[in-house]
Design a protein around this motif. Structure first.
Motif, PDB file in Angstrom:
ATOM      1  N   ARG A 312       7.279 -30.449 -40.397  1.00  0.00           N
ATOM      2  CA  ARG A 312       6.586 -31.244 -41.409  1.00  0.00           C
ATOM      3  C   ARG A 312       5.275 -30.597 -41.835  1.00  0.00           C
ATOM      4  O   ARG A 312       4.720 -30.948 -42.875  1.00  0.00           O
ATOM      5  CB  ARG A 312       6.334 -32.655 -40.870  1.00  0.00           C
ATOM      6  N   THR A 313       4.768 -29.703 -41.019  1.00  0.00           N
ATOM      7  CA  THR A 313       3.514 -29.009 -41.313  1.00  0.00           C
ATOM      8  C   THR A 313       3.485 -27.696 -40.547  1.00  0.00           C
ATOM      9  O   THR A 313       4.265 -27.498 -39.606  1.00  0.00           O
ATOM     10  CB  THR A 313       2.304 -29.892 -40.931  1.00  0.00           C
ATOM     11  N   ASP A 314       2.590 -26.803 -40.951  1.00  0.00           N
ATOM     12  CA  ASP A 314       2.452 -25.512 -40.264  1.00  0.00           C
ATOM     13  C   ASP A 314       1.291 -25.521 -39.272  1.00  0.00           C
ATOM     14  O   ASP A 314       1.355 -24.857 -38.233  1.00  0.00           O
ATOM     15  CB  ASP A 314       2.227 -24.403 -41.296  1.00  0.00           C
ATOM     16  N   PHE A 315       0.234 -26.222 -39.633  1.00  0.00           N
ATOM     17  CA  PHE A 315      -0.935 -26.359 -38.762  1.00  0.00           C
ATOM     18  C   PHE A 315      -1.341 -27.828 -38.720  1.00  0.00           C
ATOM     19  O   PHE A 315      -1.093 -28.579 -39.672  1.00  0.00           O
ATOM     20  CB  PHE A 315      -2.107 -25.515 -39.270  1.00  0.00           C
ATOM     21  N   VAL A 316      -1.981 -28.216 -37.626  1.00  0.00           N
ATOM     22  CA  VAL A 316      -2.445 -29.595 -37.479  1.00  0.00           C
ATOM     23  C   VAL A 316      -3.957 -29.591 -37.323  1.00  0.00           C
ATOM     24  O   VAL A 316      -4.497 -28.935 -36.419  1.00  0.00           O
ATOM     25  CB  VAL A 316      -1.796 -30.282 -36.269  1.00  0.00           C
ATOM     26  N   ALA A 317      -4.628 -30.297 -38.200  1.00  0.00           N
ATOM     27  CA  ALA A 317      -6.089 -30.407 -38.158  1.00  0.00           C
ATOM     28  C   ALA A 317      -6.469 -31.670 -37.387  1.00  0.00           C
ATOM     29  O   ALA A 317      -6.113 -32.771 -37.791  1.00  0.00           O
ATOM     30  CB  ALA A 317      -6.658 -30.437 -39.562  1.00  0.00           C
ATOM     31  N   ILE A 318      -7.173 -31.472 -36.289  1.00  0.00           N
ATOM     32  CA  ILE A 318      -7.654 -32.592 -35.469  1.00  0.00           C
ATOM     33  C   ILE A 318      -9.163 -32.651 -35.643  1.00  0.00           C
ATOM     34  O   ILE A 318      -9.889 -31.790 -35.147  1.00  0.00           O
ATOM     35  CB  ILE A 318      -7.273 -32.391 -33.988  1.00  0.00           C
ATOM     36  N   GLY A 319      -9.622 -33.659 -36.386  1.00  0.00           N
ATOM     37  CA  GLY A 319     -11.029 -33.737 -36.739  1.00  0.00           C
ATOM     38  C   GLY A 319     -11.874 -34.453 -35.718  1.00  0.00           C
ATOM     39  O   GLY A 319     -12.449 -33.858 -34.810  1.00  0.00           O
ATOM     40  N   ARG A 320     -11.948 -35.777 -35.856  1.00  0.00           N
ATOM     41  CA  ARG A 320     -12.799 -36.553 -34.951  1.00  0.00           C
ATOM     42  C   ARG A 320     -12.359 -36.425 -33.492  1.00  0.00           C
ATOM     43  O   ARG A 320     -13.160 -36.613 -32.582  1.00  0.00           O
ATOM     44  CB  ARG A 320     -12.826 -38.016 -35.402  1.00  0.00           C
ATOM     45  N   GLY A 321     -11.086 -36.078 -33.285  1.00  0.00           N
ATOM     46  CA  GLY A 321     -10.628 -35.822 -31.923  1.00  0.00           C
ATOM     47  C   GLY A 321     -11.376 -34.680 -31.268  1.00  0.00           C
ATOM     48  O   GLY A 321     -11.574 -34.664 -30.049  1.00  0.00           O
ATOM     49  N   HIS A 322     -11.828 -33.704 -32.081  1.00  0.00           N
ATOM     50  CA  HIS A 322     -12.618 -32.593 -31.555  1.00  0.00           C
ATOM     51  C   HIS A 322     -14.071 -32.996 -31.294  1.00  0.00           C
ATOM     52  O   HIS A 322     -14.747 -32.363 -30.473  1.00  0.00           O
ATOM     53  CB  HIS A 322     -12.594 -31.417 -32.535  1.00  0.00           C
ATOM     54  N   ILE A 323     -14.543 -34.009 -32.001  1.00  0.00           N
ATOM     55  CA  ILE A 323     -15.885 -34.523 -31.712  1.00  0.00           C
ATOM     56  C   ILE A 323     -15.858 -35.251 -30.367  1.00  0.00           C
ATOM     57  O   ILE A 323     -16.728 -35.056 -29.518  1.00  0.00           O
ATOM     58  CB  ILE A 323     -16.370 -35.472 -32.833  1.00  0.00           C
ATOM     59  N   ALA A 324     -14.829 -36.078 -30.183  1.00  0.00           N
ATOM     60  CA  ALA A 324     -14.718 -36.862 -28.950  1.00  0.00           C
ATOM     61  C   ALA A 324     -14.455 -35.984 -27.736  1.00  0.00           C
ATOM     62  O   ALA A 324     -14.972 -36.253 -26.651  1.00  0.00           O
ATOM     63  CB  ALA A 324     -13.599 -37.901 -29.098  1.00  0.00           C
ATOM     64  N   ASP A 325     -13.647 -34.947 -27.909  1.00  0.00           N
ATOM     65  CA  ASP A 325     -13.341 -34.071 -26.782  1.00  0.00           C
ATOM     66  C   ASP A 325     -13.160 -32.638 -27.258  1.00  0.00           C
ATOM     67  O   ASP A 325     -12.101 -32.268 -27.767  1.00  0.00           O
ATOM     68  CB  ASP A 325     -12.080 -34.527 -26.044  1.00  0.00           C
ATOM     69  N   PRO A 326     -14.191 -31.802 -27.099  1.00  0.00           N
ATOM     70  CA  PRO A 326     -14.096 -30.411 -27.546  1.00  0.00           C
ATOM     71  C   PRO A 326     -13.077 -29.594 -26.764  1.00  0.00           C
ATOM     72  O   PRO A 326     -12.703 -28.499 -27.190  1.00  0.00           O
ATOM     73  CB  PRO A 326     -15.513 -29.870 -27.322  1.00  0.00           C
ATOM     74  N   GLU A 327     -12.614 -30.115 -25.630  1.00  0.00           N
ATOM     75  CA  GLU A 327     -11.636 -29.403 -24.801  1.00  0.00           C
ATOM     76  C   GLU A 327     -10.208 -29.903 -25.026  1.00  0.00           C
ATOM     77  O   GLU A 327      -9.325 -29.657 -24.204  1.00  0.00           O
ATOM     78  CB  GLU A 327     -11.998 -29.540 -23.324  1.00  0.00           C
ATOM     79  N   TRP A 328      -9.956 -30.555 -26.149  1.00  0.00           N
ATOM     80  CA  TRP A 328      -8.621 -31.114 -26.426  1.00  0.00           C
ATOM     81  C   TRP A 328      -7.534 -30.063 -26.215  1.00  0.00           C
ATOM     82  O   TRP A 328      -6.550 -30.291 -25.512  1.00  0.00           O
ATOM     83  CB  TRP A 328      -8.589 -31.659 -27.858  1.00  0.00           C
ATOM     84  N   VAL A 329      -7.706 -28.893 -26.813  1.00  0.00           N
ATOM     85  CA  VAL A 329      -6.661 -27.864 -26.751  1.00  0.00           C
ATOM     86  C   VAL A 329      -6.479 -27.346 -25.329  1.00  0.00           C
ATOM     87  O   VAL A 329      -5.350 -27.226 -24.829  1.00  0.00           O
ATOM     88  CB  VAL A 329      -6.982 -26.699 -27.712  1.00  0.00           C
ATOM     89  N   ARG A 330      -7.577 -27.045 -24.658  1.00  0.00           N
ATOM     90  CA  ARG A 330      -7.478 -26.513 -23.300  1.00  0.00           C
ATOM     91  C   ARG A 330      -6.803 -27.509 -22.364  1.00  0.00           C
ATOM     92  O   ARG A 330      -5.964 -27.132 -21.537  1.00  0.00           O
ATOM     93  CB  ARG A 330      -8.863 -26.155 -22.765  1.00  0.00           C
ATOM     94  N   LYS A 331      -7.151 -28.769 -22.470  1.00  0.00           N
ATOM     95  CA  LYS A 331      -6.557 -29.781 -21.594  1.00  0.00           C
ATOM     96  C   LYS A 331      -5.053 -29.911 -21.844  1.00  0.00           C
ATOM     97  O   LYS A 331      -4.276 -30.093 -20.896  1.00  0.00           O
ATOM     98  CB  LYS A 331      -7.265 -31.123 -21.792  1.00  0.00           C
ATOM     99  N   VAL A 332      -4.643 -29.811 -23.101  1.00  0.00           N
ATOM    100  CA  VAL A 332      -3.214 -29.850 -23.406  1.00  0.00           C
ATOM    101  C   VAL A 332      -2.525 -28.629 -22.800  1.00  0.00           C
ATOM    102  O   VAL A 332      -1.466 -28.738 -22.171  1.00  0.00           O
ATOM    103  CB  VAL A 332      -2.975 -29.910 -24.929  1.00  0.00           C
ATOM    104  N   ALA A 333      -3.115 -27.468 -22.968  1.00  0.00           N
ATOM    105  CA  ALA A 333      -2.524 -26.224 -22.455  1.00  0.00           C
ATOM    106  C   ALA A 333      -2.383 -26.247 -20.937  1.00  0.00           C
ATOM    107  O   ALA A 333      -1.431 -25.686 -20.389  1.00  0.00           O
ATOM    108  CB  ALA A 333      -3.367 -25.028 -22.885  1.00  0.00           C
TER     109      ALA A 333
END
Length: 652
Positions: A312-333
């Protein structure tokens, strides 16, 4: 790999990104008053890069500081002297393998003469933005060409600073959007009239950047695929625009929505479902071969993986989620999804005055102030009374610093006032935040004593280094004649004690989230409900768009909403109101009156504890504050600085 699509390499033009997660542009108000980059701003973005994000797009950065900015403390890129600041930003982000784009912006009519130094605001045509209320001056053809050059020059400065690419802000009703939209572009010169002429402004910007910076320098466009406004951009028109942009040389399209007149579709209130805007990206993606970004209220890792997997998309933009948790990507990984501090869409980051703040992440915008969580040298015991958000945040920070924490909660559930949210959509968001806090209590081995009323004796037995009182509040009862009548109760009777009213005519008095959820529950129980809106301190923390949305939802559910009235008194069969403007008195019939005007401090332990020990600190509602942001901030700050606040010894 569990999130194989999230962690697949992606390309924008010839630029390779390490994953498919993008931090989109969001205003921070961290620049100087003159629009220059600051150390704090760089640290804010650096922390998100360190957290694993593939691409970071800076907040909107004006190419014309005189007439083109839309906010105070907005970044600018309209002078060569600004290049070093962007160079430092690029270097900081590149350290962690992330890429960075600068979002180039001109406000057009969506600004005010206050920000332009008293000069009339400008636009493609003299069409007033209803949300702004100032008529703009139509740009001359020569001025249009000058602004095109300003965009090109801004991109060249970004490239000189080592920035990886630029995003043209063609969304949210700003100047490029104004040229694209039939509603706002009524020009008769070469930049208005036909579809092709309305496209010429952005086409010449893209062409100019590619000629100046080279074909391999990425240029993406943020587009309001629907303005949700009659006569404005909609999906059929945006499909055509997307195809045209690809031919013009754009390297990607960021499918957003809305403008200032439809602001709740730009930055959603808590009442919107996760990913409700993804369909816009999905439809644009069908029209082009260049990558498309989905954005808007996206939080959950599994949802992100699913929309990528489904194509449905090529990239996903996570906005306010990055304000709340700057480690969103690392924690998922790292498989630490339970540790993600999810954004609750409260809009505090948008409507707070001054630099950016977050209700659930105190460090947002203050990363330089709270650089390191210093560990204590010896094991010390701290007691916290109250398991609401302030108490749990304090417990979390203290545990990270090495304290042995005991938390008393008189009820069986942690979360305090957060558990009172009942709107179905908002409740899902709030439950995730409460679940996160509960998980942190368990992960950090914090001793929770549920169903236990703390007392001075119990606390003294633990010989604490310090005591933090986060005992919250009790329902506020106003000084209104008749509040003591038998037909009057507070919201706790309905929401907490489960008193059931059925088939009654009920008047709810107050405002804010608790008031609206109380009204909804009473309606669901089969009562005829009328909400008398009385502005409270807690309601002032709700954004105007959320308040409007809440009112609309109540009205759609058959609840009458009365505004602009004062309560004269409560009587045995209802209330007497006075219209604020005319002074006319109105009588409202009601079998029951429910007061839902927020809380007042509940703090029975402070005085007796201070008679026994030195180091007693009061936070959150117990200290007279009324918002989640206040409670979280006080819990964090008190715990972070505890050693400097404490006077020895603890016990007298």
């Amino acid at each position: 790999m569990k999130y194989a699509h999230v962690f697949t390499f992606g390309k924008i033009g010839s630029l390779m990104l390490k994953n498919r997660v993008v931090m989109p542009a969001m205003g921070t108000r961290l620049a100087t008053a003159d629009g220059e980059m600051t150390d704090q701003q760089i640290r804010y973005y650096e922390e998100r890069a360190k957290g694993g994000t593939g691409l970071i797009i800076t907040e909107f950065t004006t190419v014309d500081f005189e007439l083109g900015r839309a906010a105070i403390n907005q970044l600018r890129i309209d002078d060569d002297c600004l290049i070093p600041g962007f160079r430092r930003l690029a270097d900081a982000i590149h350290t962690y393998g992330a890429r960075v784009f600068v979002q180039l912006h001109h406000a057009g009519r969506e600004t005010t003469s206050y920000l332009t130094g008293g000069k009339q605001i400008v636009a493609p045509s003299p069409v007033t933005c209803e949300a702004i209320g100032e008529e703009p001056r139509e740009l001359t053809t020569a001025e249009v060409k000058e602004i095109i050059q300003q965009f090109v020059d801004g991109a060249a400065r970004c490239q000189a600073a080592g920035i990886d690419g630029v995003e043209l802000h063609g969304a949210h009703g700003y100047l490029i959007n104004q040229f694209l939209s039939p509603n706002t572009n009524l020009r008769t010169d070469e930049y208005g009239g036909s579809f092709e002429k309305r496209m010429r402004f952005i086409e010449e910007i893209i062409t100019g950047i590619k000629e100046r910076c080279g074909a391999d320098f990425p240029v993406t466009v943020r587009l309001s695929a629907s303005e949700f406004e009659e006569g404005g951009l909609d999906l059929p028109l945006s499909r055509e625009i997307a195809r045209y942009l690809e031919k013009a040389g754009a390297d990607g399209i960021h499918a957003s929505s809305g403008n200032y007149n439809t602001m709740e579709t730009v930055i959603e209130s808590p009442l919107y479902e996760e990913g409700w805007r993804v369909y816009l990206a999905e439809e644009i993606k069908k029209e082009v071969n260049i990558p498309v970004f989905a954005v808007g209220n996206i939080r959950d890792p599994q949802f992100v993986e699913s929309i990528l997997e489904e194509g449905r998309t090529d990239f996903v933009a996570i906005g306010r989620g990055h304000i709340a948790d700057p480690e969103w990507v690392r924690k998922v990984a790292e498989g630490r999804e339970k540790e993600i501090r999810m954004c609750i869409s409260c809009l505090h980051c948008v409507y707070t005055q001054g630099p950016i703040e977050c209700s659930v992440n105190v460090r947002a915008g203050r990363e330089l102030e709270f650089l390191k969580m210093a560990k204590i040298d010896e094991k010390r015991s701290v007691v916290i009374v109250g398991g609401g958000p302030g108490g749990m945040e304090a417990a979390r920070v203290l545990a990270l610093k090495g304290y042995k924490v005991t938390l008393f909660e008189k009820n069986s559930k942690l979360g305090g006032q957060l558990n009172l949210v009942t709107d179905p959509v908002y409740k899902k968001k709030m439950k995730k935040y409460v679940k996160y806090l509960n998980n942190e209590m368990a992960r950090l081995n914090i001793h929770i004593r549920r169903n236990t009323e703390a007392s001075v004796e119990l606390i003294k037995l633990l010989d604490p280094y310090a005591v933090l009182l986060a005992t919250g509040g009790i329902p506020y009862m106003p000084d209104i004649e008749g509040c003591d009548l038998h037909n009057v109760c507070n919201y706790r009777a309905i929401k907490v004690e489960d008193s059931v009213l059925q088939g009654k005519k009920v008047a709810v008095v107050g405002s804010g989230m608790v008031c609206h959820s109380t009204s909804r529950r009473l309606s669901e129980q089969g009562n005829e409900v009328i909400l008398i809106e009385v502005l409270t301190d807690s309601a002032k923390k709700i954004s105007p768009m959320t308040r409007k949305k809440l009112q609309e939802k109540l009205q759609n559910e058959g609840i009458q909403v009365v505004t602009d009235h004062e309560i004269v008194k409560i009587v045995p069969k209802g209330l007497i109101l006075k219209e604020k403007e005319t002074g006319k008195k109105v009588e409202i019939d009601a079998d029951q009156v429910v007061i839902a005007m927020g809380v007042q401090a509940y703090n029975p332990l402070e005085h007796p504890l201070r008679m026994e020990m030195e180091n007693v600190f009061v936070i959150g509602d117990a200290a007279g504050n009324t918002s989640l942001a206040d409670a979280t901030r006080e819990g964090f700050e008190t715990a972070y600085a505890l050693e400097s606040l404490v006077k020895e010894p603890a016990l007298k």
